[in-house]
Motif scaffolding. Structure first.
Motif, mmCIF file in Angstrom:
data_model
loop_
_atom_site.group_PDB
_atom_site.id
_atom_site.type_symbol
_atom_site.label_atom_id
_atom_site.label_comp_id
_atom_site.label_asym_id
_atom_site.label_seq_id
_atom_site.Cartn_x
_atom_site.Cartn_y
_atom_site.Cartn_z
ATOM 1 N N ILE A 105 -30.367 6.064 -21.210
ATOM 2 C CA ILE A 105 -29.652 5.383 -21.963
ATOM 3 C C ILE A 105 -30.755 4.450 -23.150
ATOM 4 N N SER A 106 -30.398 4.407 -24.299
ATOM 5 C CA SER A 106 -31.122 3.817 -25.274
ATOM 6 C C SER A 106 -30.185 2.972 -26.231
ATOM 7 N N TRP A 107 -30.825 1.806 -26.654
ATOM 8 C CA TRP A 107 -29.823 0.761 -27.521
ATOM 9 C C TRP A 107 -30.628 1.027 -28.959
ATOM 10 N N VAL A 108 -29.901 1.467 -29.775
ATOM 11 C CA VAL A 108 -30.563 1.590 -31.242
ATOM 12 C C VAL A 108 -30.357 0.264 -32.045
ATOM 13 N N LYS A 109 -31.380 -0.329 -32.138
ATOM 14 C CA LYS A 109 -31.619 -1.706 -32.916
ATOM 15 C C LYS A 109 -31.078 -1.713 -34.390
ATOM 16 N N ASP A 110 -30.069 -2.544 -34.707
ATOM 17 C CA ASP A 110 -29.462 -2.634 -36.212
ATOM 18 C C ASP A 110 -28.632 -1.577 -36.370
ATOM 19 N N ALA A 111 -28.410 -0.858 -35.581
ATOM 20 C CA ALA A 111 -27.436 0.245 -36.089
ATOM 21 C C ALA A 111 -25.772 -0.119 -35.938
ATOM 22 N N PRO A 112 -24.881 0.230 -36.470
ATOM 23 C CA PRO A 112 -23.547 -0.285 -36.528
ATOM 24 C C PRO A 112 -22.989 0.500 -35.172
ATOM 25 N N THR A 113 -21.689 -0.103 -34.962
ATOM 26 C CA THR A 113 -20.634 0.739 -34.103
ATOM 27 C C THR A 113 -19.754 1.333 -35.094
ATOM 28 N N TYR A 114 -19.527 2.653 -34.906
ATOM 29 C CA TYR A 114 -18.507 3.227 -35.715
ATOM 30 C C TYR A 114 -17.228 3.322 -34.810
ATOM 31 N N CYS A 115 -16.089 2.648 -35.325
ATOM 32 C CA CYS A 115 -14.785 2.719 -34.897
ATOM 33 C C CYS A 115 -14.023 4.047 -35.355
ATOM 34 N N HIS A 116 -14.156 5.154 -34.614
ATOM 35 C CA HIS A 116 -13.319 6.346 -35.017
ATOM 36 C C HIS A 116 -11.955 6.203 -34.868
ATOM 37 N N VAL A 117 -11.238 6.543 -35.799
ATOM 38 C CA VAL A 117 -9.801 6.391 -35.946
ATOM 39 C C VAL A 117 -9.082 7.756 -35.972
ATOM 40 N N ILE A 118 -8.558 8.015 -34.852
ATOM 41 C CA ILE A 118 -7.616 9.218 -34.947
ATOM 42 C C ILE A 118 -6.151 9.248 -34.910
ATOM 43 N N ALA A 119 -5.630 10.088 -35.554
ATOM 44 C CA ALA A 119 -4.071 9.954 -35.747
ATOM 45 C C ALA A 119 -3.683 10.359 -34.364
ATOM 46 N N ARG A 120 -2.673 9.530 -33.993
ATOM 47 C CA ARG A 120 -2.057 9.657 -32.579
ATOM 48 C C ARG A 120 -0.971 10.559 -32.825
ATOM 49 N N HIS A 121 -0.166 10.794 -33.957
ATOM 50 C CA HIS A 121 1.129 11.502 -34.251
ATOM 51 C C HIS A 121 0.625 12.386 -35.425
ATOM 52 N N VAL A 159 0.354 14.925 -38.633
ATOM 53 C CA VAL A 159 1.139 15.202 -39.399
ATOM 54 C C VAL A 159 0.217 16.009 -40.487
ATOM 55 N N GLN A 160 0.890 16.713 -41.405
ATOM 56 C CA GLN A 160 0.144 17.570 -42.258
ATOM 57 C C GLN A 160 -0.760 16.762 -43.207
ATOM 58 N N GLN A 161 -0.294 15.647 -43.657
ATOM 59 C CA GLN A 161 -1.226 14.622 -44.586
ATOM 60 C C GLN A 161 -2.343 13.950 -43.916
ATOM 61 N N LYS A 162 -2.110 13.568 -42.683
ATOM 62 C CA LYS A 162 -2.855 12.819 -42.129
ATOM 63 C C LYS A 162 -3.218 13.168 -40.664
ATOM 64 N N GLU A 163 -4.073 13.739 -40.321
ATOM 65 C CA GLU A 163 -4.291 14.245 -39.093
ATOM 66 C C GLU A 163 -5.808 14.274 -38.524
ATOM 67 N N GLY A 164 -6.189 14.542 -37.354
ATOM 68 C CA GLY A 164 -7.396 14.539 -36.843
ATOM 69 C C GLY A 164 -8.046 13.168 -37.073
ATOM 70 N N LEU A 165 -9.540 13.133 -37.385
ATOM 71 C CA LEU A 165 -10.095 12.039 -37.705
ATOM 72 C C LEU A 165 -9.723 11.516 -38.967
ATOM 73 N N VAL A 166 -9.260 10.153 -39.068
ATOM 74 C CA VAL A 166 -8.901 9.473 -40.222
ATOM 75 C C VAL A 166 -9.976 8.717 -40.784
ATOM 76 N N ALA A 167 -10.707 8.101 -40.093
ATOM 77 C CA ALA A 167 -11.804 7.221 -40.569
ATOM 78 C C ALA A 167 -12.814 6.773 -39.512
ATOM 79 N N SER A 168 -14.012 6.661 -39.830
ATOM 80 C CA SER A 168 -15.237 6.094 -39.077
ATOM 81 C C SER A 168 -15.646 5.032 -39.701
ATOM 82 N N ILE A 169 -15.078 3.872 -39.269
ATOM 83 C CA ILE A 169 -15.376 2.525 -39.974
ATOM 84 C C ILE A 169 -16.450 1.988 -39.239
ATOM 85 N N PRO A 170 -17.727 1.560 -40.026
ATOM 86 C CA PRO A 170 -18.732 1.035 -39.585
ATOM 87 C C PRO A 170 -18.569 -0.419 -39.218
ATOM 88 N N VAL A 171 -19.020 -0.863 -37.981
ATOM 89 C CA VAL A 171 -19.060 -2.430 -37.838
ATOM 90 C C VAL A 171 -20.211 -2.813 -37.496
#
Length: 252
Positions: free
Chosen positions: A83-99, A101-113
């Protein structure tokens, strides 16, 4: 009556597969990806839990990652030493569509925090709309600001007895984590992260309570904004006159 989970592989490149399982046992692959939505490759993070909202599964990719894509773990037989901690790197919150549909599916966003954080255990999460109609994700969790907890856990569950504190050895860092580890004196904090899904941005980071782990809440309020109370544990360090103790707390 659904189960949500993920599989992480590390070679030849890190890859996340997020899926759901129905009560009848039908499995649906919700997302299968090796890159964030900004096209950068994902790391191989240690993921302990995830958030769920009405329409999304949110997976945290913290900067607590496996070195060498897990090769170190295979060679040494130790997950912790890899295990390694990468200093000063963000945490990415990967948002995946739960339902999906053709317009929005799979990985919707990778939001850096920023700053990056790690969480073992999440609390509630829910969606709202702002005045412009954009989706706001509110994510509560017990949050750690670094990876030191990973090397402190060996003493968890064996409380330190009262008495004088041992003289602290000079510390350095090993794989971005403080070494040698000091006695764990507390938990992370109960933190609320508000993210704008449409803009892939962080709106706010608010500490709701200090020194909180194992957050739980009334499941009747799961995914709902009106959830008010969170219960958790606190770790109260030892003193010369008092043993290390744990406490139960209620957070409004």
């Amino acid at each position: 009556k659904e189960i949500f989970n993920f599989a992480l592989t590390t070679v030849p490149v890190p890859r996340l597969v997020v899926f759901s399982t129905t009560e009848a046992g039908k499995v649906t692959i919700l997302a299968d990806f090796t890159h964030r939505t900004d096209k950068s490759p994902i790391q191989a993070p240690y993921i302990h839990s995830l958030w769920l909202t009405e329409n999304y599964v949110i997976i945290p990719e913290s900067p607590m990652v496996l070195k060498d894509r897990g090769a170190n773990m295979l060679m040494n037989g130790s997950f912790l030493s890899s295990i390694s901690w990468v200093k000063d790197a963000p945490t990415y919150c990967h948002v995946i569509a739960r339902h999906p549909v053709q317009q929005k599916e799979g990985l919707v966003a990778s939001i850096p925090v920023n700053p990056g954080f790690f969480t073992f255990h999440v609390a509630n999460a829910f969606e709202t709309k702002d005045d412009s109609g954009e989706t706001i994700l509110t994510l509560d969790c017990a949050s750690f600001s670094d990876g030191d907890i990973m090397h402190q856990l060996h003493s968890f569950g064996t409380p330190h007895r009262k008495g004088p504190a041992a003289e602290k050895a000079a510390q350095t860092t090993l794989n971005g984590i403080s070494y040698p580890p000091q006695q764990q004196s507390g938990f992370g904090d109960l933190v609320r992260y508000k993210l704008n899904l449409d803009q892939s941005t962080t709106l706010s980071i608010d500490t709701l309570a200090k020194n909180v782990e194992f957050p739980r809440f009334n499941q009747d309020y799961a995914l709902k904004k009106k959830n008010r109370f969170v219960y958790g544990c606190q770790l109260q360090g030892f003193t010369e006159k008092k043993d290390e103790t744990g406490g139960l707390i209620k957070v409004d």
